[in-house]
Design a protein around this motif. Structure first.
Motif, PDB file in Angstrom:
ATOM      1  N   VAL A 204      53.915 -23.783  -5.670  1.00 41.21           N
ATOM      2  CA  VAL A 204      52.607 -23.797  -4.719  1.00 41.21           C
ATOM      3  C   VAL A 204      51.338 -23.827  -5.421  1.00 41.21           C
ATOM      4  CG1 VAL A 204      51.533 -22.646  -2.892  1.00 41.21           C
ATOM      5  CG2 VAL A 204      53.948 -22.141  -3.282  1.00 41.21           C
ATOM      6  N   GLU A 205      50.364 -25.076  -5.248  1.00 41.15           N
ATOM      7  CA  GLU A 205      49.206 -25.270  -5.946  1.00 41.15           C
ATOM      8  C   GLU A 205      48.025 -25.286  -4.811  1.00 41.15           C
ATOM      9  OE1 GLU A 205      49.995 -28.839  -7.850  1.00 41.15           O
ATOM     10  OE2 GLU A 205      51.721 -28.318  -8.595  1.00 41.15           O
ATOM     11  N   GLY A 206      46.903 -24.886  -5.341  1.00 39.76           N
ATOM     12  CA  GLY A 206      45.619 -25.174  -4.570  1.00 39.76           C
ATOM     13  C   GLY A 206      44.673 -26.259  -5.037  1.00 39.76           C
ATOM     14  N   VAL A 207      44.201 -26.927  -4.131  1.00 42.48           N
ATOM     15  CA  VAL A 207      43.326 -27.794  -4.766  1.00 42.48           C
ATOM     16  C   VAL A 207      41.918 -27.919  -3.632  1.00 42.48           C
ATOM     17  CG1 VAL A 207      44.643 -29.596  -5.770  1.00 42.48           C
ATOM     18  CG2 VAL A 207      44.128 -29.873  -3.420  1.00 42.48           C
ATOM     19  N   THR A 208      40.727 -28.464  -4.171  1.00 35.24           N
ATOM     20  CA  THR A 208      39.529 -28.466  -3.254  1.00 35.24           C
ATOM     21  C   THR A 208      39.200 -29.906  -3.328  1.00 35.24           C
ATOM     22  OG1 THR A 208      38.384 -27.936  -5.099  1.00 35.24           O
ATOM     23  CG2 THR A 208      38.613 -26.171  -3.741  1.00 35.24           C
ATOM     24  N   LEU A 209      38.883 -30.401  -1.883  1.00 38.30           N
ATOM     25  CA  LEU A 209      38.371 -31.618  -1.826  1.00 38.30           C
ATOM     26  C   LEU A 209      36.983 -31.692  -2.134  1.00 38.30           C
ATOM     27  CD1 LEU A 209      39.994 -34.260  -0.758  1.00 38.30           C
ATOM     28  CD2 LEU A 209      38.904 -33.663   1.600  1.00 38.30           C
ATOM     29  N   ARG A 210      36.226 -30.990  -2.158  1.00 37.30           N
ATOM     30  CA  ARG A 210      34.782 -30.947  -2.320  1.00 37.30           C
ATOM     31  C   ARG A 210      34.175 -32.052  -1.669  1.00 37.30           C
ATOM     32  NH1 ARG A 210      33.875 -29.703  -8.963  1.00 37.30           N
ATOM     33  NH2 ARG A 210      31.879 -28.882  -7.910  1.00 37.30           N
ATOM     34  N   ASP A 211      34.153 -32.009  -0.491  1.00 36.57           N
ATOM     35  CA  ASP A 211      33.899 -32.946   0.577  1.00 36.57           C
ATOM     36  C   ASP A 211      32.353 -33.273   0.549  1.00 36.57           C
ATOM     37  OD1 ASP A 211      35.186 -34.965   2.355  1.00 36.57           O
ATOM     38  OD2 ASP A 211      33.721 -34.138   3.766  1.00 36.57           O
ATOM     39  N   ASP A 212      31.302 -32.029   0.279  1.00 40.61           N
ATOM     40  CA  ASP A 212      30.077 -32.405   0.495  1.00 40.61           C
ATOM     41  C   ASP A 212      29.392 -32.686  -0.853  1.00 40.61           C
ATOM     42  OD1 ASP A 212      30.119 -32.201   3.074  1.00 40.61           O
ATOM     43  OD2 ASP A 212      29.866 -29.776   2.916  1.00 40.61           O
ATOM     44  N   ALA A 213      30.296 -32.780  -2.049  1.00 35.06           N
ATOM     45  CA  ALA A 213      29.601 -32.946  -3.356  1.00 35.06           C
ATOM     46  C   ALA A 213      29.330 -34.197  -3.608  1.00 35.06           C
ATOM     47  CB  ALA A 213      30.847 -32.459  -4.338  1.00 35.06           C
ATOM     48  N   PRO A 214      28.576 -34.449  -4.726  1.00 36.52           N
ATOM     49  CA  PRO A 214      28.371 -35.893  -5.045  1.00 36.52           C
ATOM     50  C   PRO A 214      29.481 -36.951  -4.983  1.00 36.52           C
ATOM     51  CG  PRO A 214      27.129 -34.361  -6.334  1.00 36.52           C
ATOM     52  CD  PRO A 214      27.880 -33.552  -5.648  1.00 36.52           C
ATOM     53  N   PRO A 215      29.322 -37.974  -4.754  1.00 41.66           N
ATOM     54  CA  PRO A 215      30.388 -39.172  -4.613  1.00 41.66           C
ATOM     55  C   PRO A 215      31.227 -39.003  -5.842  1.00 41.66           C
ATOM     56  CG  PRO A 215      28.473 -40.253  -3.772  1.00 41.66           C
ATOM     57  CD  PRO A 215      28.119 -38.903  -4.429  1.00 41.66           C
ATOM     58  N   ILE A 216      30.776 -38.942  -7.238  1.00 42.23           N
ATOM     59  CA  ILE A 216      31.814 -39.143  -8.398  1.00 42.23           C
ATOM     60  C   ILE A 216      32.537 -37.532  -8.285  1.00 42.23           C
ATOM     61  CG2 ILE A 216      29.661 -38.063  -9.591  1.00 42.23           C
ATOM     62  CD1 ILE A 216      32.564 -40.569 -11.025  1.00 42.23           C
ATOM     63  N   VAL A 217      31.979 -36.565  -8.009  1.00 42.21           N
ATOM     64  CA  VAL A 217      32.633 -35.316  -7.968  1.00 42.21           C
ATOM     65  C   VAL A 217      33.666 -35.314  -6.964  1.00 42.21           C
ATOM     66  CG1 VAL A 217      32.482 -32.820  -7.570  1.00 42.21           C
ATOM     67  CG2 VAL A 217      30.512 -33.974  -8.952  1.00 42.21           C
ATOM     68  N   ARG A 218      33.425 -35.773  -5.654  1.00 42.50           N
ATOM     69  CA  ARG A 218      34.477 -35.736  -4.658  1.00 42.50           C
ATOM     70  C   ARG A 218      35.601 -37.126  -5.150  1.00 42.50           C
ATOM     71  NH1 ARG A 218      36.660 -38.532  -0.274  1.00 42.50           N
ATOM     72  NH2 ARG A 218      36.847 -37.162   1.318  1.00 42.50           N
ATOM     73  N   GLU A 219      35.167 -37.886  -5.777  1.00 47.76           N
ATOM     74  CA  GLU A 219      36.185 -38.941  -6.322  1.00 47.76           C
ATOM     75  C   GLU A 219      37.190 -38.169  -6.867  1.00 47.76           C
ATOM     76  OE1 GLU A 219      33.914 -42.230  -7.599  1.00 47.76           O
ATOM     77  OE2 GLU A 219      33.249 -42.846  -5.776  1.00 47.76           O
ATOM     78  N   GLN A 220      36.711 -37.607  -7.834  1.00 46.12           N
ATOM     79  CA  GLN A 220      37.616 -36.914  -9.143  1.00 46.12           C
ATOM     80  C   GLN A 220      38.670 -35.874  -8.415  1.00 46.12           C
ATOM     81  OE1 GLN A 220      34.733 -35.309 -11.620  1.00 46.12           O
ATOM     82  NE2 GLN A 220      34.227 -37.303 -12.683  1.00 46.12           N
ATOM     83  N   ALA A 221      37.976 -34.947  -7.329  1.00 45.61           N
ATOM     84  CA  ALA A 221      38.850 -34.354  -6.527  1.00 45.61           C
ATOM     85  C   ALA A 221      39.856 -34.884  -5.874  1.00 45.61           C
ATOM     86  CB  ALA A 221      37.842 -33.392  -5.383  1.00 45.61           C
ATOM     87  N   VAL A 222      39.433 -36.001  -5.162  1.00 41.67           N
ATOM     88  CA  VAL A 222      40.546 -36.756  -4.528  1.00 41.67           C
ATOM     89  C   VAL A 222      41.782 -37.399  -5.312  1.00 41.67           C
ATOM     90  CG1 VAL A 222      40.856 -39.153  -3.102  1.00 41.67           C
ATOM     91  CG2 VAL A 222      38.901 -37.335  -2.426  1.00 41.67           C
ATOM     92  N   ALA A 223      41.134 -37.663  -6.439  1.00 40.84           N
ATOM     93  CA  ALA A 223      42.143 -38.246  -7.593  1.00 40.84           C
ATOM     94  C   ALA A 223      43.054 -37.347  -8.185  1.00 40.84           C
ATOM     95  CB  ALA A 223      41.474 -39.044  -8.702  1.00 40.84           C
ATOM     96  N   ALA A 224      42.392 -36.088  -8.125  1.00 41.32           N
ATOM     97  CA  ALA A 224      43.493 -35.051  -8.606  1.00 41.32           C
ATOM     98  C   ALA A 224      44.254 -34.581  -7.356  1.00 41.32           C
ATOM     99  CB  ALA A 224      42.683 -33.754  -8.787  1.00 41.32           C
ATOM    100  N   LEU A 225      44.012 -34.437  -6.228  1.00 39.78           N
ATOM    101  CA  LEU A 225      45.030 -34.251  -5.058  1.00 39.78           C
ATOM    102  C   LEU A 225      45.937 -35.073  -5.086  1.00 39.78           C
ATOM    103  CD1 LEU A 225      45.644 -32.848  -2.467  1.00 39.78           C
ATOM    104  CD2 LEU A 225      44.178 -34.308  -1.326  1.00 39.78           C
TER     105      LEU A 225
END
Length: 286
Positions: A204-225
Motif C-alpha cells: 500500500v502506497e500513498g502519493v499526492t497529486l499537488r494539483d495547485d502547485a506550480p506546473p513543474i511540481v505538479r508534473e513531477q507528482a503526476v510522473a511519480a504517480l
C-alpha cells in the motif's frame, strides 16, 4: 382536602408534567456553538459537506463557513459567522476543520484568522484575524484517524479481488509547500501501514497529486504517480487506485486522465458521502 381543591392540585401537576416533557431530551447549551470550516468547491462538493454536517446531529447551534480564508470576502464571512454565534450566547466555539491534513496553507490560515496561531497561511494576502469574545477550540483535521483508515479499507475492498496480489495506491490532493508535502506523506504512510496489515494487500502506497502547485511540481507528482502504478503492474501486482479526497466534484476525475494508458482498477469514490464522517464530526464536539 375537598374535591374542588384536589382537582386543582391534579390539574397543576398535569401542567407541570406536560411542561417537563416538552423540553427536548438533548437541549442545546446556549454557551457553546460549533463552527464547521471547509475548503469549498463545486455545488456538489458543498452540498455533500452540508449533508454530512446535518447528519452529525450536533447538540449546539452551528454555522458552516466555506473558503480558504485568503480574501477579504471570506474573512468577512468568517467574522459574520463568529459574531452570529456569539450573539446567540456562545462563549465557547468548537471549530471542526473538514480537511484531509493539518499540513497546508489553508489549515494555517484558518488558525491565524481565528487567533489560534500567529502565522498566516497565505503570506501574500494580508488579512487581520477576526474579532471575537469567545474561546476557540480548534480540533485536528482528519489526518490518519481511524475513520479514514476504515473508509479507505472499504474503498479498496470494493475493487479488490485477491489482496495478496494487489497494490493499493492512495492518491491525495496534496499541498503546495515541500515541507507540508513531506509531512502529508508521513500521514499517508501511517495510513498505508494500517491498510496493508488489515487488508492483507501485497503493498500500500500513498502519493499526492499537488494539483495547485506550480506546473513543474505538479508534473513531477503526476510522473511519480504513473511510475508507481506502472511499477506495481510490471511486478505482477494489480494496482488499485483509491482517492483520499474529501468530497465529490473536486479533482477525482483528473486522476483517471493522468493515468491514461496504464493497467489499474480505480475507485472514484471520495471520503464523503459516508455516515462515518458525520459520526467523526460529532465526536469532535464535547
Amino acid at each position: 382536602m375537598n374535591n374542588k381543591f384536589r382537582a386543582i392540585v391534579s390539574w397543576a401537576a398535569c401542567v407541570a408534567l406536560v411542561g417537563s416533557l416538552s423540553i427536548p431530551a438533548r437541549s442545546a447549551d446556549s454557551e457553546s456553538a460549533v463552527l464547521i470550516m471547509a475548503h469549498g468547491g463545486t455545488s456538489q462538493w458543498d452540498k455533500t459537506v452540508k449533508k454530512a454536517v446535518k447528519e452529525a446531529d450536533l447538540p449546539y447551534p452551528y454555522k458552516i463557513v466555506f473558503g480558504m480564508g485568503d480574501t477579504p470576502a471570506q474573512q468577512h464571512a468568517l467574522q459574520d459567522a463568529i459574531s452570529e454565534l456569539e450573539d446567540g450566547g456562545a462563549h465557547s466555539i468548537y471549530v471542526v476543520p473538514l480537511l484531509i491534513s493539518s499540513y497546508s496553507e489553508v489549515a494555517r490560515q484558518w488558525k491565524y484568522l481565528l487567533g489560534v496561531d500567529i502565522q498566516p497561511g497565505f503570506m501574500n494576502n494580508p488579512l487581520f484575524p477576526v474579532q471575537k469574545h469567545s474561546t476557540i477550540h480548534f480540533a485536528e483535521p482528519l489526518n490518519d484517524s481511524s475513520v479514514v483508515v476504515e473508509i479507505l479499507l472499504d474503498r479498496a475492498h470494493e475493487i479488490s479481488s485477491e489482496p495478496s496480489r494487489e497494490t493499493v495506491i492512495i492518491v491525495a490532493h496534496g499541498p503546495n509547500d515541500d515541507l507540508d508535502n513531506a509531512r502529508w506523506n508521513q500521514i499517508m504512510t501511517n495510513i498505508s501501514h494500517q491498510l496493508k496489515d488489515r487488508g492483507g494487500y501485497k503493498a500500500v502506497e500513498g502519493v499526492t497529486l499537488r494539483d495547485d502547485a506550480p506546473p513543474i511540481v505538479r508534473e513531477q507528482a503526476v510522473a511519480a504517480l504513473r511510475e508507481r502504478v506502472k511499477a506495481a503492474d510490471q511486478a505482477g501486482s494489480r494496482p488499485l487506485v483509491v482517492t483520499l479526497l474529501l468530497a465529490p466534484g473536486g479533482i477525482e476525475h483528473k486522476i483517471g486522465l493522468e493515468l491514461r494508458g496504464l493497467n489499474y482498477a480505480f475507485n472514484t469514490k471520495t471520503i464523503l458521502p459516508d455516515s462515518r464522517i458525520s459520526e467523526w464530526i460529532r465526536s469532535q464536539v464535547p
